[in-house]
Design a protein around this motif. Structure first.
Motif, PDB file in Angstrom:
ATOM      1  N   PHE A   1     -12.839 -19.933  52.153  1.00 13.64           N
ATOM      2  CA  PHE A   1     -11.997 -20.990  51.610  1.00 13.64           C
ATOM      3  C   PHE A   1     -11.228 -20.441  50.431  1.00 13.64           C
ATOM      4  CE2 PHE A   1     -16.315 -21.565  50.084  1.00 13.64           C
ATOM      5  CZ  PHE A   1     -16.168 -21.562  48.717  1.00 13.64           C
ATOM      6  N   ALA A   2     -10.109 -21.111  50.175  1.00 12.58           N
ATOM      7  CA  ALA A   2      -9.259 -20.739  49.047  1.00 12.58           C
ATOM      8  C   ALA A   2      -8.891 -21.994  48.291  1.00 12.58           C
ATOM      9  CB  ALA A   2      -7.993 -20.042  49.528  1.00 12.58           C
ATOM     10  N   VAL A   3      -8.767 -21.853  46.989  1.00 12.35           N
ATOM     11  CA  VAL A   3      -8.267 -22.925  46.140  1.00 12.35           C
ATOM     12  C   VAL A   3      -6.991 -22.386  45.500  1.00 12.35           C
ATOM     13  CG1 VAL A   3      -8.718 -24.394  44.153  1.00 12.35           C
ATOM     14  CG2 VAL A   3     -10.569 -23.876  45.775  1.00 12.35           C
ATOM     15  N   HIS A   4      -5.900 -23.112  45.710  1.00 13.13           N
ATOM     16  CA  HIS A   4      -4.587 -22.678  45.245  1.00 13.13           C
ATOM     17  C   HIS A   4      -4.018 -23.668  44.236  1.00 13.13           C
ATOM     18  CE1 HIS A   4      -0.146 -22.590  45.414  1.00 13.13           C
ATOM     19  NE2 HIS A   4      -0.346 -21.296  45.383  1.00 13.13           N
ATOM     20  N   ASP A   5      -3.430 -23.129  43.167  1.00 14.32           N
ATOM     21  CA  ASP A   5      -2.675 -23.954  42.227  1.00 14.32           C
ATOM     22  C   ASP A   5      -1.450 -23.166  41.783  1.00 14.32           C
ATOM     23  OD1 ASP A   5      -3.235 -22.434  39.716  1.00 14.32           O
ATOM     24  OD2 ASP A   5      -5.272 -23.191  39.972  1.00 14.32           O
ATOM     25  N   ARG A   6      -0.558 -23.841  41.094  1.00 13.90           N
ATOM     26  CA  ARG A   6       0.695 -23.220  40.670  1.00 13.90           C
ATOM     27  C   ARG A   6       0.691 -22.865  39.183  1.00 13.90           C
ATOM     28  NH1 ARG A   6       4.033 -20.589  43.240  1.00 13.90           N
ATOM     29  NH2 ARG A   6       5.837 -21.504  42.244  1.00 13.90           N
ATOM     30  N   HIS A   7      -0.444 -22.505  38.667  1.00 12.05           N
ATOM     31  CA  HIS A   7      -0.531 -21.987  37.302  1.00 12.05           C
ATOM     32  C   HIS A   7      -0.530 -20.459  37.406  1.00 12.05           C
ATOM     33  CE1 HIS A   7      -1.898 -21.072  33.274  1.00 12.05           C
ATOM     34  NE2 HIS A   7      -1.737 -22.345  32.953  1.00 12.05           N
ATOM     35  N   PRO A   8       0.239 -19.759  36.586  1.00  9.52           N
ATOM     36  CA  PRO A   8       0.367 -18.309  36.737  1.00  9.52           C
ATOM     37  C   PRO A   8      -0.854 -17.496  36.319  1.00  9.52           C
ATOM     38  CG  PRO A   8       1.643 -19.055  34.858  1.00  9.52           C
ATOM     39  CD  PRO A   8       1.141 -20.286  35.553  1.00  9.52           C
ATOM     40  N   TYR A   9      -1.742 -18.054  35.502  1.00 10.20           N
ATOM     41  CA  TYR A   9      -2.887 -17.271  35.026  1.00 10.20           C
ATOM     42  C   TYR A   9      -3.782 -16.866  36.192  1.00 10.20           C
ATOM     43  CZ  TYR A   9      -7.219 -15.899  32.825  1.00 10.20           C
ATOM     44  OH  TYR A   9      -8.339 -15.201  32.462  1.00 10.20           O
ATOM     45  N   GLN A  10      -4.116 -15.571  36.254  1.00  9.29           N
ATOM     46  CA  GLN A  10      -5.002 -15.048  37.290  1.00  9.29           C
ATOM     47  C   GLN A  10      -6.269 -14.515  36.627  1.00  9.29           C
ATOM     48  OE1 GLN A  10      -3.170 -12.419  40.144  1.00  9.29           O
ATOM     49  NE2 GLN A  10      -1.218 -13.509  40.005  1.00  9.29           N
ATOM     50  N   PRO A  11      -7.374 -15.216  36.792  1.00  8.76           N
ATOM     51  CA  PRO A  11      -8.613 -14.783  36.140  1.00  8.76           C
ATOM     52  C   PRO A  11      -9.142 -13.484  36.736  1.00  8.76           C
ATOM     53  CG  PRO A  11      -9.072 -16.561  37.665  1.00  8.76           C
ATOM     54  CD  PRO A  11      -7.575 -16.414  37.609  1.00  8.76           C
ATOM     55  N   THR A  12      -9.865 -12.742  35.923  1.00  7.87           N
ATOM     56  CA  THR A  12     -10.557 -11.546  36.383  1.00  7.87           C
ATOM     57  C   THR A  12     -11.928 -11.987  36.870  1.00  7.87           C
ATOM     58  OG1 THR A  12      -9.388 -10.256  34.733  1.00  7.87           O
ATOM     59  CG2 THR A  12     -11.330  -9.239  35.718  1.00  7.87           C
ATOM     60  N   LEU A  13     -12.126 -11.971  38.165  1.00  7.72           N
ATOM     61  CA  LEU A  13     -13.353 -12.521  38.734  1.00  7.72           C
ATOM     62  C   LEU A  13     -14.568 -11.647  38.497  1.00  7.72           C
ATOM     63  CD1 LEU A  13     -11.985 -13.809  42.145  1.00  7.72           C
ATOM     64  CD2 LEU A  13     -12.400 -15.115  40.053  1.00  7.72           C
ATOM     65  N   TYR A  14     -14.467 -10.386  38.809  1.00  6.73           N
ATOM     66  CA  TYR A  14     -15.655  -9.544  38.776  1.00  6.73           C
ATOM     67  C   TYR A  14     -16.134  -9.232  37.373  1.00  6.73           C
ATOM     68  CZ  TYR A  14     -15.393  -9.337  43.758  1.00  6.73           C
ATOM     69  OH  TYR A  14     -15.393  -9.708  45.074  1.00  6.73           O
ATOM     70  N   ALA A  15     -15.275  -9.355  36.377  1.00 10.63           N
ATOM     71  CA  ALA A  15     -15.697  -9.137  34.999  1.00 10.63           C
ATOM     72  C   ALA A  15     -16.593 -10.271  34.514  1.00 10.63           C
ATOM     73  CB  ALA A  15     -14.483  -9.015  34.088  1.00 10.63           C
ATOM     74  N   THR A  16     -16.478 -11.454  35.129  1.00  8.98           N
ATOM     75  CA  THR A  16     -17.233 -12.611  34.648  1.00  8.98           C
ATOM     76  C   THR A  16     -18.726 -12.481  34.908  1.00  8.98           C
ATOM     77  OG1 THR A  16     -16.909 -13.848  36.687  1.00  8.98           O
ATOM     78  CG2 THR A  16     -15.282 -14.174  34.938  1.00  8.98           C
ATOM     79  N   VAL A  17     -19.139 -11.636  35.829  1.00  4.83           N
ATOM     80  CA  VAL A  17     -20.562 -11.498  36.133  1.00  4.83           C
ATOM     81  C   VAL A  17     -21.325 -10.942  34.941  1.00  4.83           C
ATOM     82  CG1 VAL A  17     -22.238 -10.356  37.629  1.00  4.83           C
ATOM     83  CG2 VAL A  17     -20.143 -11.267  38.588  1.00  4.83           C
ATOM     84  N   THR A  18     -20.707 -10.083  34.156  1.00  3.85           N
ATOM     85  CA  THR A  18     -21.393  -9.477  33.021  1.00  3.85           C
ATOM     86  C   THR A  18     -21.129 -10.198  31.703  1.00  3.85           C
ATOM     87  OG1 THR A  18     -19.567  -7.949  32.693  1.00  3.85           O
ATOM     88  CG2 THR A  18     -21.388  -7.194  34.089  1.00  3.85           C
ATOM     89  N   ASP A  19     -20.242 -11.181  31.722  1.00  5.38           N
ATOM     90  CA  ASP A  19     -19.971 -11.940  30.499  1.00  5.38           C
ATOM     91  C   ASP A  19     -21.221 -12.713  30.073  1.00  5.38           C
ATOM     92  OD1 ASP A  19     -17.402 -11.055  30.529  1.00  5.38           O
ATOM     93  OD2 ASP A  19     -16.518 -12.925  31.221  1.00  5.38           O
TER      94      ASP A  19
END
Length: 141
Positions: free
Chosen positions: A84-102
């Motif tokens: 599945f995908a969730v789409h929006d029209r906000h330009p910010y692209q989060p860094t997904l894999y970095a969040t695991v170690t946050d």
């Protein structure tokens, strides 16, 4: 997972207003689609997948609604894969894999822990015009 998303036989697209009730509607739609596609609601991937979906829609509603009055959810499945995908029209692209170690306990950290724990993948795909993005989650069944 070697399944290509284009080859998944089951698909459904839902576009909603970026308001809090979108989270419940997206989740209920996923539950209905999975049943229609013959995926057992008790499959061990289903509950975590629904939580991941809820977190992603919540993020779009909370953080993107000012620039994206709508959120679109794309559901897809095959015999051995749920995506599945969730789409929006906000330009910010989060860094997904970095969040695991946050050290934070944010929704994306939960999304990534669940996705990786299930042997799945996550990717952010930006829109061609740079003004939106989709977060795709693929999970094995």
């Amino acid at each position: 997972m070697s399944t290509r998303l284009e080859t998944l036989p089951h698909r459904h697209v839902l576009t909603l207003a970026a308001i809090p009730s979108a989270v419940r509607t997206a989740r209920q739609t996923a539950e209905q689609a999975l049943v229609q596609w013959g995926i057992n609601p008790r499959h061990p991937t289903v509950d975590p997948a629904l939580l991941i979906l809820s977190e992603l829609v919540t993020n779009s509603v909370r953080h993107a609604a000012a620039l994206s009055p709508q959120v679109t959810v794309i559901y897809a499945a095959g015999a051995d894969c749920l995506a599945f995908a969730v789409h929006d029209r906000h330009p910010y692209q989060p860094t997904l894999y970095a969040t695991v170690t946050d050290t934070g306990t944010g929704g994306l950290a939960t999304v990534m822990e669940l996705t990786l724990g299930l042997g799945g993948t996550a990717v952010v795909r930006g829109d061609a015009d740079g003004k939106g993005k989709s977060i795709w989650i693929t999970l094995p069944l």
